[in-house]
Design an enzyme around this catalytic site. Structure first.
Site, PDB file in Angstrom:
ATOM      1  N   SER A 711       0.841  -1.436  -0.099  1.00 65.86           N
ATOM      2  CA  SER A 711       0.094  -0.004   0.016  1.00 65.86           C
ATOM      3  C   SER A 711       0.880   1.360  -0.074  1.00 65.86           C
ATOM      4  CB  SER A 711      -1.038  -0.080   1.152  1.00 65.86           C
ATOM      5  OG  SER A 711      -0.083  -0.121   2.364  1.00 65.86           O
ATOM      6  N   LYS A 754      -6.173   3.951   9.066  1.00 64.66           N
ATOM      7  CA  LYS A 754      -5.118   4.961   8.393  1.00 64.66           C
ATOM      8  C   LYS A 754      -5.657   6.598   8.244  1.00 64.66           C
ATOM      9  CE  LYS A 754      -3.302   1.493   4.962  1.00 64.66           C
ATOM     10  NZ  LYS A 754      -3.107   1.183   3.719  1.00 64.66           N
TER      11      LYS A 754
END
Length: 805
Positions: A711, A754
């Site tokens: 990611s 996140k």
């Protein structure tokens, strides 16, 4: 027995003797005894000697051998006169000898068979002191004690021992009849000093007496056991006879048989089950209770009658009440609660259809009532406790077992009855405990099973968790079809990577991603704080937390996805408060509680009890130089921000990676380098020779922490282009997304965590893959507030936002 004849004084023993090897024990002087001779060579020697002076030498072998030579013999033996010889049918002879005197072999005249040696006769070293007389009396007295209760000692032997008048001969006679090692007897034969010889024999007598005492004790214990066994047997027989007279004909075995029969009849078995169970019951009735097979059959029947063979009772649950229980026990976990509500709704509909089918007289309307849910999430998010809440909401029995580290498939499917100590597997063991066919089973840590030579437990679970097969599940121990399709299985795991695909295919996956700080705040206020206060002996009105203090614990000390560390920190605070309360009480007169003081825990008190935060809140990560970019990561500790650093230095081209990256992240970095180089050359006109003459170093700080995953692809590519162009990335911007080799931005996981990390780092803009826009709704509004999300499909769009012209 001793030879009492007197050797004439004028008889002179020869100094050359034919020697016969003895394999058993040495023979002492002054003894009259028979000897069996079987060796053809020795038989020939005996025949020659008998025709002459009839004198031979008897010497014991040091090591037994079929063809002895003089070197195999001891050096000291006994001279003997053959009194009589009897020929035996097998060619051997039986001789009667009278032993005369000790001798020592001086020289070998014929070393091989027939052995002849030159000998020297040995005289006893006489000692007529009072000590010798005392030893003589002691020997005779001790031997009397041994011989009194020993049938091996005849009356004639006792009389001969008493009538021997020479101390040395008494010692020789006793040594010859004691049950001692032949090497010890040879030592006695070689002892010429009479006193030392008697002392040695007395030591052997004492050892023999000790052995006799031990033997008597063992014999006594054995006799007592035999007598007790016989007594118990006769008493049991008498008890049986008394019960028969009184009409009480049932013994323990009959009582168990009747118990088994009544329960088996009540179950109304059919087909294979009925045939097998009746055979086992008949076998049980014919067995003796003392046989080993009796215990095996009894245990098997006990397992059968302990299992819940009957249909479970009709279910009676309220969907609204079940939802309230789930809400009361757990904060959040909406997906799990919705799935349970759906499950309950289906059960209710099935129940109503069953009633209609039965009332219509048709098929009977049985539908498989089980369900298989797999809860996946980090440690400490409440997967195991959810199972207990589901059982409470449904009003069902709950059974939990862990398969973490399990390597034997017999733990699941049981052992075959041929093995000693065999038992059913965990599934049937759990059904025996809950006593219903429709419980809730929780299988913990399914991702941590292993395989070994004993089998693969994951493969054994395939049948257990398959609704198309588990209606006739066969445990190895039971070896009969058993319907486990009514069981509601809840499986837990931390990751899906290690679970075999066929097993995953049988389960409905529900992910529990973890909690953000505000969710932890609510969980702490509702559950953790009251639980920890009670566990540490405090009262609720003694401790009060502010909202900021709980958030401080969540962000500064317990950032992991679950709440276990949060609870440990609360316990630590409450232990310190308990200590403080006791100290305050002891300062008061009489040591009494001074009115239950209130302890307010604010941010300052948290740091006082827990120390400085493990995760400093005042450290803001910024990408404020060329070659730097800010990424977002998800770990077991929750969300986090990630700085990517890139520098160049003159040298041979290439890419150096540091920061303890995993294999997937290294591949992602290689892709980022390729995409960034291509964009730099084609979009920004960077000379390709620059890449040949400069080495690129890409680093992720906190090098001791392992990092992996794809990611950070767009983040690394952005940092590289920032370095190539010498431009700083747009301020207060973070990004996350997987990068493909053709520049596509692919979706990622953990967006909620996140985003929380980005907000904690004062980020205003976040670049995300467009496919992750579906996850925006899962993020609480207070977290999304003041953050702008920029969905992208291609890396070119990332550059437009992060490095505008």
């Amino acid at each position: 027995m001793p030879d009492q004849s007197v050797v004439p004084l004028d008889q002179i023993l020869p100094h050359k003797l034919p020697l016969v090897a003895l394999m058993g024990r040495p023979i002492f002087p002054g003894i009259f005894t028979p000897i069996m001779i079987g060796n053809p060579t020795d038989v020939k020697v005996i025949d020659e000697v008998v025709s002459g002076d009839a004198l031979i030498g008897l010497v014991m072998l040091q090591n037994e051998t079929e063809t002895p030579v003089i070197g195999d013999l001891y050096t000291v033996g006994t001279a003997a006169k053959i009194v009589r010889k009897i020929n035996l049918p097998d060619g051997g002879v039986n001789i009667f000898i009278s032993t005369l005197k000790r001798f020592k072999i001086k020289k070998a005249l014929h070393a091989n068979a027939p052995i002849v040696g030159a000998v020297e006769y040995l005289e006893d070293e006489e000692d007529n002191t009072a000590e010798v007389k005392a030893l003589t009396r002691a020997l005779i007295s001790e031997m009397k004690q041994i011989s009194e209760n020993n049938p091996l000692f005849s009356e004639e032997m006792r009389l001969n021992m008493i009538n021997i008048d020479h101390p040395g001969k008494i010692a020789d006679f006793i040594a010859s009849i004691l049950n001692i090692d032949k090497a010890e007897q040879q030592k006695v034969l070689e002892l010429l000093n009479v006193r030392k010889r008697m002392e040695q024999v007395l030591v052997f007598i004492k050892k023999e007496q000790e052995l006799l005492r031990i033997q008597k004790r063992i014999q006594k214990e054995i006799n007592e056991k035999i007598e007790k066994s016989q007594r118990d047997y006769f008493l049991k027989e008498e008890l049986k006879a008394i019960k028969t007279e009184l009409g009480m004909t049932t013994d323990a075995k009959s009582s168990e048989y009747q118990r088994f029969k009544d329960k088996i009849d009540a179950f109304k078995f059919e087909g294979e089950i009925k045939e097998t169970v009746e055979q086992e019951l008949e076998k049980f009735s014919l067995m003796e209770p003392n046989s080993a097979e009796f215990i095996v059959t009894r245990n098997y029947l006990d397992v059968i009658v302990s299992l819940p063979w009957g249909d479970p009772p009709p279910e009676n649950f309220d969907l609204k009440m079940a939802w309230e229980i789930l809400e009361a026990d757990h904060y959040g976990l909406t997906d799990v609660k919705n799935r349970i509500a759906e499950y309950l709704a289906v059960r209710k509909l099935r129940g109503s259809r069953n009633v209609k089918a039965k009332s219509g007289g048709k098929s009977g309307g049985r539908y498989p009532g089980g369900s298989i849910i797999c809860l996946v999430g980090p440690p400490g998010v409440g997967k195991t406790s959810v199972g207990r809440s589901i059982a409470r909401a449904l009003g069902k029995e709950f059974f939990r077992f862990s398969v973490g580290g399990m390597r034997d498939e017999a733990e699941i499917k049981g052992h075959r009855r041929t093995y000693i100590g065999a038992m059913p597997g965990k599934i049937l063991q759990g059904l025996k405990i809950v006593k219903t066919r429709a419980p809730i089973f929780m299988i913990d840590e399914i991702d941590k099973m292993g395989a070994s030579y004993q089998g693969d437990p994951a493969s054994a679970l395939l049948e257990v968790l398959d609704p198309e097969q588990n209606f006739s599940f066969r445990d190895h121990y039971l070896d009969l079809p058993f319907d486990i399709s009514q069981i509601f299985f809840i499986v837990t795991a931390n990751t899906l990577d290690t679970i075999p695909v066929p097993l995953l295919d049988r389960m409905e996956i529900i992910e529990i991603p973890g909690y953000i700080d505000m969710e932890k705040l609510e969980i702490a206020r509702r559950y953790l704080v009251p639980k920890s206060i009670e566990k540490n002996g405090l009262k609720r009105n003694q401790v009060r937390y502010t909202k900021d203090s709980l958030l401080h614990i969540a962000n500064g000390y317990a950032r992991e996805a679950g709440v276990r560390t949060f609870e440990k920190n609360l316990d630590k605070i409450h232990r310190k408060l308990a200590k403080q309360i006791i100290e305050d009480m002891e300062k008061l007169p009489g040591g009494k509680d001074g009115g239950k003081p209130l302890y307010a825990v604010d941010k300052k008190a948290v740091e006082k009890h827990l120390g400085k935060p493990l995760f400093p809140l005042d450290v803001v990560k910024k990408a404020d130089k060329p070659g730097m970019s800010l990424g977002l990561a998800w770990t077991s500790m929750g969300g986090d921000t990630l700085i990517i650093e890139a520098v160049s230095s003159p040298g041979k081209g290439g890419l150096v990676l540091t920061g303890k990256m995993g294999d997937t992240m290294k591949e992602s970095a290689a892709i980022a380098m390729t995409v960034a180089r291509k964009a730099g050359i084609e979009r920004y006109g960077i000379d390709s020779e620059w890449f040949e003459n400069n080495q690129i170093h890409l680093h992720i700080p906190e090098g001791a922490t392992p990092k992996d995953g794809p990611s950070a692809g767009i983040t690394m590519a952005t940092a590289l282009l920032s370095l190539f162009r010498g431009r700083v990335v747009t301020g207060e911007l973070a990004m996350t997304g997987e990068l493909s080799l053709t520049g596509q931005v692919l979706p990622i996981g953990g967006l909620k965590e996140k985003t929380v990390a980005a907000r904690r780092n004062y980020v205003k803009d976040i670049i995300i893959p467009r496919q992750n826009m579906r996850d925006i709704d899962d993020i609480p509004d207070h977290v999304k507030k003041s953050i702008s999300f920029h969905p992208v499909d291609r890396f070119d769009e990332v550059l437009t936002i992060a490095l505008p012209e």
